[in-house]
Design an enzyme around this catalytic site. Structure first.
Site, PDB file in Angstrom:
ATOM      1  N   GLU A   1       9.610  16.154  -6.783  1.00  0.00           N
ATOM      2  CA  GLU A   1       8.934  16.998  -7.782  1.00  0.00           C
ATOM      3  C   GLU A   1       9.899  17.610  -8.788  1.00  0.00           C
ATOM      4  OE1 GLU A   1       6.788  19.568  -5.033  1.00  0.00           O
ATOM      5  OE2 GLU A   1       4.981  18.366  -5.359  1.00  0.00           O
TER       6      GLU A   1
HETATM    7  N1  IFG Z   1       4.801  18.832  -2.040  1.00  0.00           N
HETATM    8  C1  IFG Z   1       6.148  19.389  -2.030  1.00  0.00           C
HETATM    9  C2  IFG Z   1       6.458  20.392  -0.947  1.00  0.00           C
HETATM   10  C3  IFG Z   1       5.267  21.288  -0.606  1.00  0.00           C
HETATM   11  C4  IFG Z   1       4.062  20.421  -0.328  1.00  0.00           C
HETATM   12  C5  IFG Z   1       2.913  21.265   0.193  1.00  0.00           C
HETATM   13  C6  IFG Z   1       6.874  17.334  -0.914  1.00  0.00           C
HETATM   14  C7  IFG Z   1       7.949  16.308  -0.702  1.00  0.00           C
HETATM   15  C8  IFG Z   1       3.700  19.682  -1.588  1.00  0.00           C
HETATM   16  N2  IFG Z   1       7.094  18.267  -1.875  1.00  0.00           N
HETATM   17  O1  IFG Z   1       5.872  17.301  -0.229  1.00  0.00           O
HETATM   18  O2  IFG Z   1       7.539  21.212  -1.359  1.00  0.00           O
HETATM   19  O3  IFG Z   1       5.017  22.208  -1.643  1.00  0.00           O
HETATM   20  O4  IFG Z   1       1.900  20.472   0.729  1.00  0.00           O
END
Ligand code: IFG
Length: 526
Positions: free
Chosen positions: A335
C-alpha cells in the site's frame, strides 16, 4: 495348624494380586480422539496407557535439547495431574510405565517436523528425525489426553489414553501467524501467550508487524526516537508501547523453545508515519509529521530520494538482524500509494540488498514483485493473483495469505462487532474450505512455501479480542498448512472442532462460537 489357618489368606492374597496384575487397562479407541491438525495416519490398537505419578519421561541418548523438551512435557502434564514426572536420560532397554522421546532416522518425507507416536498399554514412544519433530509429536500426545489435561488445577481422575500409532508430518514447511502489534500494542506477555496457543496447533512462524503509521514497536538504539516518540501512541490515541531489544530477545527465545521462528516486519516505504513523525530528516520536506492514531492506510512514504533514508534502513536492519536468529526479515512494501512506482522499485531493490547484506532473506507483501526481486526473496500474497504469478515468474517462493480466507481481522458476519469487512465476511467454512495448491491457477505446491494468518489490529485491542478473532479460524488454517488436502473434509473438521470446544473452554480461550456449528456438548462425547 497355624499354616492351615493362614493358608486361606495367602491364597486369597495371591488371587487378588494375580487378578489386579493382569487386569486389562480399559479398552479405548484412538480414532475417537480429536486431533487438530488431523494427522496423516492414525492406527488404533484398542487398549490404553495409564499415566501415573511414577510414570517417567525417558530420553534415549544424551541430547540436552531433548531433555529440555522432556521437562516441557512434564510441565505440561503437571498442573492437571499433580504428578511430578521425573525426566531423565537412559540407555537401558525399554521399560514400562514410561514415555520415551527418541531421536531416530525416520523416512525422509517426515522431514524435521514429522514424528511417529506409538502408545501401548505399557508405554509411549515418540520418535522423530529432530527435536522439533518430537515437539510437534508432543502437541498431538497432548490432544490424545482428555481435555481436562489442559486444566491448571489438579483434576481428581485417572489418566488413561487410547493406544495406537500415529504417523504424521506437515505438507508445508511454513505455517505462520502474524500479529500486528503496531495498530494496537501487545505487551510481551501477550505475545508469549499467543505463541503458546499457536504452538498447540503446530504452527512454526510468528510474524510480528512491528512498525506502521500508528506506532513503532521495536527499540533501535541508533534511532531512539522511533520508540520513545514513535511508539508512544496507537489507534484511538492510547499510550502505545514498545519492545526493548531485551524484550524482543525474550520473545524470540520463548518462540524458539517452541520451535517457532520470529519474523520481524519493518513495513516500508509506506506505512511509515511513526518513523516520519519521529525524525524530520526522514521526510522529503524535512518536517516531521504528526503522530497518527486513525485507521487510514497509504498516506505515508519514506523519502526515497534521500541518502539518509538508506542509512536509517541500514541501521534498522542491522540492529534487527543482530537479534533475529531466524532467516527472514519482512520489509513490508504494501500500500505504498504515496510513493511513485518509479521511486518504489529502486527503493525495494536497495532495501532487498540491505537485508541480504545483513545475512537475511527478505519477505515482502505481494506488491514487491514490481521490483527486481531475487529468488531468495519470498512474496507474501494477500490479494492480487497477478502479483503472485509475477513472483513465481521471478523464481520467488510464495506465502499464501489470501485476505478473504486468512485475514483474521475480517468480521465473521454482519453482526461481528470487531474487525473489518473490506475482504468480505469470513466465517469458519470460508476460512477452511480452500486448498493452497489450487487457490491461484498457475501456482502449484512447488511454488508455495506455506500459509500465514495475519491478524491486523486496527479494531483489536486486547488478548480476549485477539482470541475471539483468531479462534477457531486459525485452527483450520493450521490444518490446511499441515494436513494433506485429501484428508481434509469440512463436515469431519466441523465435528472435531465441536468436540475440541471443551478443550478451548478449559484453556479459557475466548473463541468465536460460530453459528455454523451446533456447539452443545450433548452429542459430542469426549
Ligand atoms: N491492508 C493492509 C494492512 C491492514 C489491513 C487490514 C496488508 C498487507 C489492510 N496491508 O494487508 O496494514 O490495514 O485488514
Amino acid at each position: 495348624m497355624i499354616l492351615k489357618k493362614y493358608l486361606n489368606t495367602i491364597v486369597i492374597f495371591l488371587l487378588v494380586a494375580l487378578l489386579t496384575s493382569c487386569k486389562e487397562n480399559p479398552k479405548m479407541n484412538l480414532l475417537d480422539e480429536v486431533l487438530l491438525p488431523k494427522p496423516v495416519l492414525v492406527k488404533a490398537t484398542g487398549s490404553s496407557f495409564e499415566l501415573k505419578n511414577n510414570t517417567k519421561i525417558l530420553i534415549k541418548g544424551d541430547s540436552e535439547e531433548l531433555l529440555q523438551i522432556g521437562k516441557y512435557l512434564a510441565n505440561l502434564l503437571k498442573p492437571a495431574t499433580g504428578f511430578k514426572i521425573e525426566v531423565k536420560t537412559t540407555s537401558k532397554k525399554t521399560i514400562s510405565n514410561s514415555i520415551y522421546l527418541v531421536l531416530t532416522k525416520l523416512e525422509s518425507n517426515y522431514g524435521e517436523e514429522g514424528y511417529h507416536l506409538n502408545i501401548t498399554d505399557k508405554n509411549i514412544i515418540i520418535k522423530a528425525n529432530s527435536v522439533k519433530g518430537i515437539f510437534r509429536g508432543i502437541q498431538t500426545l497432548r490432544q490424545v489426553f482428555p481435555s481436562e489435561i489442559e486444566a491448571l488445577n489438579p483434576q481428581n481422575r485417572k489418566w488413561f489414553i487410547a493406544s495406537g500409532e500415529i504417523y504424521d508430518y506437515p505438507q508445508f514447511k511454513y505455517r505462520g501467524a502474524m500479529l500486528d502489534v503496531s495498530r494496537h500494542f501487545f505487551k510481551k506477555e501477550d505475545v508469549k501467550k499467543y505463541i503458546d496457543m499457536i504452538a498447540m496447533y503446530k504452527l512454526n512462524v510468528l510474524h510480528l508487524h512491528l512498525s506502521d503509521d500508528q506506532g513503532w514497536r521495536i527499540e533501535i538504539k541508533s534511532w531512539p526516537n522511533l520508540t520513545t516518540y514513535g511508539g508512544s501512541t496507537q489507534v484511538g490515541g492510547g499510550k502505545g508501547g514498545f519492545y526493548t531489544q531485551e524484550d524482543y530477545k525474550e520473545i524470540v527465545k520463548y518462540a524458539q523453545e517452541r520451535y517457532i521462528t520470529i519474523i520481524p516486519e519493518i513495513d516500508m516505504p509506506g506505512h511509515t508515519n511513526a518513523a516520519l513523525a519521529s525524525y524530520p530528516e526522514l521526510n522529503c520536506d524535512g518536517k516531521a509529521t504528526k503522530l497518527y492514531t486513525g485507521m487510514k492506510v497509504g498516506f505515508s512514504t519514506l523519502c526515497t530520494h534521500k541518502k539518509i533514508t538508506y542509512q536509517f534502513i541500514d541501521d534498522v536492519i542491522r540492529e534487527l538482524a543482530a537479534i533475529t536468529p531466524g532467516p527472514y526479515i519482512h520489509i513490508g512494501g504494501d500500500e505504498s500509494h504515496s510513493t511513485k512506482i518509479e521511486d518504489y522499485v529502486p527503493f525495494i531493490n536497495k532495501v532487498q540488498d540491505l537485508v541480504i547484506a545483513h545475512g537475511k532473506q527478505a519477505i515482502g507483501w505481494d506488491e514487491i514483485v514490481s521490483a527486481a526481486i531475487k529468488p531468495t526473496t519470498t512474496v507474501q500474497y494477500w490479494g492480487r493473483p497477478k502479483n503472485a504469478l509475477k513472483g513465481v515468474s521471478k523464481n520467488a517462493k510464495i506465502i499464501l495469505s489470501p485476505s478473504d480466507r486468512t485475514y483474521l481481522d475480517m468480521k465473521y458476519d454482519s453482526i461481528t462487532k470487531l474487525g473489518l469487512k473490506w475482504a468480505g465476511y469470513v466465517d469458519l467454512d470460508k476460512a477452511y474450505n480452500w486448498n493452497p495448491s489450487t487457490l491461484i491457477s498457475g501456482i502449484t505446491k512447488k511454488d508455495i512455501l506455506g500459509i500465514e494468518s495475519p491478524l491486523w489490529t486496527e479494531t483489536v485491542t486486547n488478548m480476549e479480542e485477539v482470541e475471539f478473532m483468531a479462534f477457531p479460524r486459525i485452527i483450520g488454517h493450521a490444518e490446511i498448512g499441515w494436513t494433506p488436502d485429501s484428508l481434509r473434509v469440512w463436515d469431519d473438521y466441523k465435528m472435531r472442532l465441536k468436540k475440541h470446544a471443551k478443550r478451548l473452554k478449559i484453556m479459557k480461550i475466548n473463541f468465536y462460537p460460530s453459528t455454523l456449528i451446533d456447539w452443545n456438548e450433548s452429542e459430542s462425547k469426549e
